[in-house]
Design a protein around this motif. Structure first.
Motif, PDB file in Angstrom:
ATOM      1  N   SER A 178       0.966   9.413   0.537  1.00 43.56           N
ATOM      2  CA  SER A 178       2.230   9.530  -0.188  1.00 43.56           C
ATOM      3  C   SER A 178       2.881   8.163  -0.299  1.00 43.56           C
ATOM      4  O   SER A 178       2.653   7.278   0.541  1.00 43.56           O
ATOM      5  N   SER A 227       6.039   7.575   0.098  1.00 40.06           N
ATOM      6  CA  SER A 227       7.053   7.427   1.149  1.00 40.06           C
ATOM      7  C   SER A 227       6.439   6.919   2.450  1.00 40.06           C
ATOM      8  O   SER A 227       7.008   6.052   3.127  1.00 40.06           O
ATOM      9  N   SER A 228       5.279   7.457   2.820  1.00 37.90           N
ATOM     10  CA  SER A 228       4.624   6.998   4.058  1.00 37.90           C
ATOM     11  C   SER A 228       4.157   5.558   3.912  1.00 37.90           C
ATOM     12  O   SER A 228       4.204   4.775   4.870  1.00 37.90           O
ATOM     13  N   ARG A 254       7.313   3.277   4.149  1.00 34.37           N
ATOM     14  CA  ARG A 254       7.795   3.273   5.534  1.00 34.37           C
ATOM     15  C   ARG A 254       6.908   2.408   6.426  1.00 34.37           C
ATOM     16  O   ARG A 254       7.392   1.592   7.222  1.00 34.37           O
ATOM     17  N   THR A 285      10.024  -4.169   2.038  1.00 42.22           N
ATOM     18  CA  THR A 285       9.499  -3.084   1.226  1.00 42.22           C
ATOM     19  C   THR A 285       8.391  -3.662   0.355  1.00 42.22           C
ATOM     20  O   THR A 285       8.340  -4.881   0.132  1.00 42.22           O
TER      21      THR A 285
END
Length: 285
Positions: free
Chosen positions: A260, A262-263, A266, A275
């Protein structure tokens, strides 16, 4: 000495398409906490030097050698007078050699080479660095090839010393060599296949251990967990992809083995402090 820094990330500007940079530093200047992708070697010729790597402090005397591995946060405190060699080199050219990447990871975050810490290889390591210094100053024909040959020799020397000088596994001495070779191969396999859907169960089975026994042995060998090692390799792979502006962040996330976006974001921020978007901007400015 730091020419280009954004936040804590230093971009090392190699000259003339080289992948190494040698600096005879005599400046009374402290360098704040920072990191970079090339390896860094600090070798005081006159006076001492203070270096902190990942919150570990090193007091370097004249002739001491400190190897700082890629991605390690470090800061440097200089005396009011002195002279030291600071050598930075991109080690990606060594990736073609089996076991070398895993061997380099064994040096993390830094390795101190002195008469006391590594007496059997210190003089050879010292001579290799001085040969590199002389070659870079005199700029002889085939200087690049000579320098890379010497840096390869240095890391082979360091790797063999690390492997031979310690019993990494809580097994009988007769099993040490067998386990060392097996886990070097496993680390190479993970590095080469990190973008794939690797699981602890699959890799443990490949090594011939239960996942619990494998996890314990892997931590002894790498000083980190299987999944942290795997994610570190995935993020390093993603860093190279981020340089290409034609690839979207989402595409890079899935190409790097994450399930994903998001993972991926992170984990990328946890390991680099940036980021993916911010990291990309660093290389486009």
């Amino acid at each position: 000495m730091i020419e280009s820094i954004n936040g804590k990330h230093e971009t090392v500007n190699f000259k003339d398409h080289n992948a190494f940079k040698l600096y005879l530093n005599d400046e009374f200047e402290n360098y704040p906490e920072h990191w970079h992708t090339p390896v860094e070697i600090i070798f005081p010729l006159e006076n001492h030097y203070m270096v902190s790597c990942s919150n570990i402090d090193y007091y370097l005397k004249e002739g001491d050698i400190l190897i700082i591995t890629p991605g390690t946060l470090h800061r440097i405190t200089a005396p009011k007078s002195g002279l030291r060699i600071i050598f930075q080199v991109d080690l990606s050219f060594l990736n073609m050699f089996k076991d070398i990447e895993s061997t380099i990871s064994m040096l993390a975050p830094a390795k101190l080479v002195t008469h006391e810490t590594m007496p059997s290889i210190y003089e050879t390591a010292r001579e290799l660095i001085l040969e590199i210094q002389k070659e870079c100053i005199e700029i002889r024909p085939l200087c690049d090839a000579f320098t890379f040959a010497k840096i390869t020799e240095l890391f082979i020397l360091l790797g063999r010393e690390c492997l031979n000088s310690s019993l990494m596994f809580d097994v009988t001495p007769s099993k040490q060599r067998e386990y060392t070779e097996k886990f070097l191969n496993i680390c190479d396999f993970i590095s080469s296949h990190c973008m794939e859907d690797l699981t602890l169960d699959d890799v443990a089975d490949r090594a011939g251990f239960s996942k619990y026994h494998f996890s314990r042995l892997f931590k002894q060998f790498t000083n980190t967990t299987f999944y942290k090692f795997l994610n570190t390799k995935r993020i390093a792979y993603a860093e190279n992809l981020l340089i290409d502006p034609g690839l979207s962040i989402t595409e890079i996330a899935y190409r790097s083995g994450f399930n994903s976006i998001s993972s991926f974001v992170r984990m990328f921020k946890a390991l680099t402090s940036y980021t993916p978007t911010a990291y990309r901007k660093l290389h486009q400015s």
